[in-house]
Design an enzyme around this catalytic site. Structure first.
Site, PDB file in Angstrom:
ATOM      1  CG  ASP A 171      -0.484   3.987  -0.538  1.00 31.28           C
ATOM      2  OD1 ASP A 171      -1.181   2.731  -0.762  1.00 31.28           O
ATOM      3  OD2 ASP A 171      -0.045   4.355   0.573  1.00 31.28           O
TER       4      ASP A 171
ATOM      5  CG  HIS B  99      -2.035   0.514   1.604  1.00 28.31           C
ATOM      6  ND1 HIS B  99      -1.264   1.594   1.677  1.00 28.31           N
ATOM      7  CD2 HIS B  99      -1.788  -0.079   2.725  1.00 28.31           C
ATOM      8  CE1 HIS B  99      -0.515   1.755   2.689  1.00 28.31           C
ATOM      9  NE2 HIS B  99      -0.866   0.514   3.447  1.00 28.31           N
TER      10      HIS B  99
ATOM     11  CB  SER C 299       0.314   1.970   6.289  1.00 22.22           C
ATOM     12  OG  SER C 299       1.191   1.471   5.563  1.00 22.22           O
TER      13      SER C 299
END
EC number: 3.4.21.62
Length: 821
Positions: A339, A389, A594
């Site tokens: 990520d 994120h 996600s």
């Protein structure tokens, strides 16, 4: 304006006097090519070029596979050598060429067809075993790519061959990318006075970089230096071919910029806007004529699979029993998260000793001294997560605070550890994939396994839907096929809204993988979850496989917030202050596939912990193992990725509703394009002693050979909470080179013979909601509640149509219900 593409004149490539390039039969007539002199198309209207896309696309390749090959087999007069003279890339009779070799014997399986290939081709002059690759396998036909001598002995029936010509090398979207017609998002983000962010999109067009992949030839040096030498020779050849033609204005193409990916045997060509579209397409066409070239494809943009974000305080809602049970915490498990990085100083991940210094490396350095993060792979020398994120995903999976009494902030597997693999970096207000990620992905995932990270979370996807099989999907499938302990969990994508076009077939490019678990998103709130989110990408894949595999909570998910993330978003969180010195305790609530993927990864870690803690006992005689719900360390077992996948999908439960493109609730059912096998439900996947009194049986990595049958027996009982019988079969299939109308190589069938008590007539049950056997999916589930005590169920596993060179495959099987057996 209409122009006629000039043929490429015949010339002898440097360094290889035995070869000369000839014109392939594409395009056959005058075509319209949008030149660089014409204005770019309006962003709200994407022009199509069907007469270009047809010969250069998968459709043309499928025609070769399904039409010409069958015609050759059925018609004695069809002369394949004439087709060779028309279409092959080299003209000398004794030159090595690439063929599509097929076996059309409908009476035998793919493995039997392979054996015939082995008898006729292996040992032929010019045959190269390294370049022998399976490409297609159905009940009727099996095909392979074979590099062999054109002048070798003719093939005997039922084998036939067709030259692998330049047209067949162009993958979907290549022409659009070369002409600057590839669709893209134009994203505009605004912040309102209500302290929320909203994203609006419109569709524009752009030119894409192009990836040219070469055969892995043992006689060629495909290291970085060797790859560069080969490509420079091709550029030089192109310049010579232009001389004396009416395409001399394209001479600038030979100065195009490119980068090398030697591990993938590929060259990435930069698509310069100043380069005429006509010239660039002509250049790609020229490259396709080289026998060394395997494929030409667009380079797809990748992004994090997040949706709109509303930064708010922690909701305090606990995860339901469907995805979390008190006795399982992820202890002893490691999850690798690829990520945007991770905020090491966040309270979810920080160490008790603030003086501990984290380590970054590219060689997979592992440290056990950290409470949470035991591996951090990054090309950069800093730990910041400017996107935020990755920090959010890691918190969903395994976040746990240092302070006591804050259970509401725990991730799904709070005692698990994290191996970070940073593949996105924040540049110019957006996340970009780190250079060479595709080339190095398999390597860095293998470094994660050295840290015992056998579950990998990939909450990222392509920026636009790609429902056909892609090279990224092939990389994922190759990892899982070759490493049976590994499981990769992938976000389906957030392309379900109306802006993205059709809601169905809106998967991201990784989500079409055969072997990974692809995750869609459910709406989740205080009232629970029973509706697929509007934004969640839908299946099926282009060849009709079920996707997503499973759906999980994907809205109102609160987790860690990176201290170094987007400053504009960060300003709205100032009211959430740290209560532990300088340590970051900020959180925010977000939504997207996600988050659903991260929750599934945490749940998968709990399943793996369940087996490793000894809740299940293997059979001493090679039969079905059983899970009692009581932990016993003497029974500790490390499950394969296929067994974890089967366990999760076997227990998944139906979702009643889904939101269509306009946000309106509609009905949905299992195995459809919205929910796949259903919603994650750990309490139905695993028997826990205090919660369950039903049976769980399994086999893991059982070998089955082509044509063999494996049978198991169950007698239905009364007195259990679980009234339905469910059985799920999974196996890891081989990766493909190209997308096709049938992406499955090896077909294993599951069926159940039902003999009702007191009846002499047998009934047959088939998987995935079908009334017949399934030959497309490598997950097959049969579920029925139409059973009574003393009914006899006989699941039959058959190696129906295997194509592997060994003639065997390994499968995993899970069965649950109220039964003996």
């Amino acid at each position: 304006k209409p122009i006629k593409q000039a043929p490429i004149s015949s010339t002898t490539p440097k360094g290889d006097p035995s070869k000369s390039l000839v014109t392939a039969p594409i395009p056959p007539k005058e075509i319209d090519i949008i030149t660089g002199d014409q204005p770019r198309p309006s962003p709200d209207r994407i022009p199509t070029v069907p007469h270009l896309n047809i010969p250069f696309s998968l459709d043309y390749f499928d025609k070769i596979l399904l039409t010409d090959t069958r015609r050759y087999y059925e018609e004695e007069e069809f002369n394949i050598d004439e087709r060779w003279e028309e279409e092959i890339n080299v003209s000398r009779n004794n030159a090595i060429g690439t063929f599509l070799v097929c076996n059309g014997d409908e009476k035998v399986s793919g493995y039997a067809r392979f054996q015939e290939i082995e008898r006729q081709i292996f040992g032929q002059p010019g045959f190269k075993n390294k370049n022998f690759s399976a490409i297609f396998n159905t009940k009727e036909t099996s095909c392979w790519f074979v590099r062999m001598n054109k002048g070798s002995s003719a093939l005997r029936k039922p084998l036939y061959r067709i030259p692998f010509n330049g047209a067949m090398k162009f993958e979907r979207g290549t022409v659009d990318g070369a002409l600057g017609l590839a669709p893209q998002y134009i994203k505009e983000t605004s912040h309102s006075e209500k302290k929320t962010t909203s994203d609006t999109y419109k569709i524009g067009t752009k030119a894409t970089d192009i990836e040219v992949t070469l055969w892995e030839d043992p006689d060629e040096n495909l290291s970085s230096d060797g790859l560069e030498q080969i490509f420079e020779r091709m550029l030089s050849d192109y310049g010579e071919n232009l001389a004396g033609s009416n395409m001399t204005h394209c001479s600038g193409v030979k100065d195009i910029r490119y980068t090398l990916e030697p591990k993938l045997h590929a060259v990435i060509i930069e698509r310069l806007i100043k380069c005429s579209r006509e010239c660039f397409l002509n250049f790609l066409y020229f490259l396709s004529l080289y026998d060394q070239v395997l494929s030409i494809a667009p380079v797809e943009d990748l992004s994090l699979a997040k949706s709109d974000v509303t930064p708010i305080a922690m909701s305090g809602e606990a995860y339901p029993a469907a995805i979390s049970v008190p006795s399982l915490t992820g202890k002893g498990q490691v999850i690798q998260v690829s990520d945007s990085g991770l905020d090491f100083n966040h309270d979810f991940f920080a160490d008790d000793d603030n003086n501990l210094t984290p380590e970054i490396s590219l060689d997979g350095f592992i440290t056990e001294k950290h409470r949470k993060v035991i591996q951090y792979i990054s090309t950069q020398d800093r730990f910041e997560d400017m996107e935020g994120h990755g920090t959010h995903m890691a918190g969903c999976i395994a976040g746990s605070t240092l302070s006591s009494g804050k259970r509401e902030k725990l991730g799904i597997a709070p005692n698990a550890k994290i191996a970070v693999y940073k593949i996105f970096e924040f540049k110019d207000g957006r996340s970009e994939l780190v250079t060479n990620t595709k080339e190095m992905f398999e390597h860095y995932v293998s470094l994660g396994r050295k840290a015992d990270a056998y579950i990998h979370n990939a909450s990222w996807t392509s920026t636009l839907p790609k429902n056909h099989y892609t090279k990224w999907a092939a990389i994922v499938d190759s990892i899982l096929f070759n490493n049976h302990m590994q499981l990769i969990i992938i976000a389906a994508g957030n392309h379900g809204k109306k802006i993205d076009g059709e809601q169905e077939k809106s998967l991201g490019m990784l989500g079409v993988s055969k072997n990974a678990i692809t995750v869609g998103a459910l709406e989740w709130g205080k009232s629970g979850y029973n509706c697929v989110a509007q934004f969640s990408s839908r299946g099926p894949t282009a060849d009709g496989r079920i996707k997503p595999d499973i759906v999980g909570p994907g809205t109102n998910i609160t987790s860690a917030f990176s201290q170094s993330a987007n400053p504009e978003l960060k300003n709205y969180l100032k009211t959430i202050t740290s209560t532990n010195g300088d340590r970051n305790e900020w959180t925010f609530t977000g939504m997207g596939t996600s988050q659903a993927t991260a929750i599934l990864s945490g749940t998968a870690a709990l399943v793996r912990e369940y087996f490793m803690d000894g809740y299940c006992k293997l059979s001493k005689y090679g039969g079905l193992g059983s899970c009692t719900g009581q932990a016993d360390q003497r029974n500790t077992y490390k499950p394969s990725g296929a067994l974890i996948k089967a366990t999760l999908l076997n227990g998944a439960q139906p979702v009643k509703n889904s939101r269509d493109q306009d946000g309106i609730k509609i009905r949905t059912k299992v195995y459809d394009s919205h929910q796949g096998f259903g919603a994650v439900n750990l309490s139905r996947s695993l028997p826990i002693n205090t919660q369950s009194n039903w049976q769980f049986r399994f086999v893991d990595q059982q070998t089955i050979t082509d044509g063999d049958n494996h049978k198991f027996y169950f007698i239905i009982q009364e007195g259990c909470d679980l009234k339905e019988f469910s059985i799920t079969l999974t196996w890891m299939d081989e990766a493909r080179i190209f997308s096709s109308t049938h992406d499955l190589f090896n077909d294993i069938d599951l069926s159940v013979k039902l003999d009702r008590f007191g009846s002499s007539k047998s009934e047959w049950l088939y998987p995935n909601g079908l009334g017949v056997k399934d030959n497309k999916n490598n997950v097959e589930r049969i579920r029925t509640s139409d059973i009574s005590a003393k009914d006899r169920l006989t699941p039959i596993i058959k190696g129906a149509n295997l194509m592997s060179q060994s003639g065997s495959m390994k499968y995993s099987l899970v069965a649950t219900g109220c039964f003996t057996g």
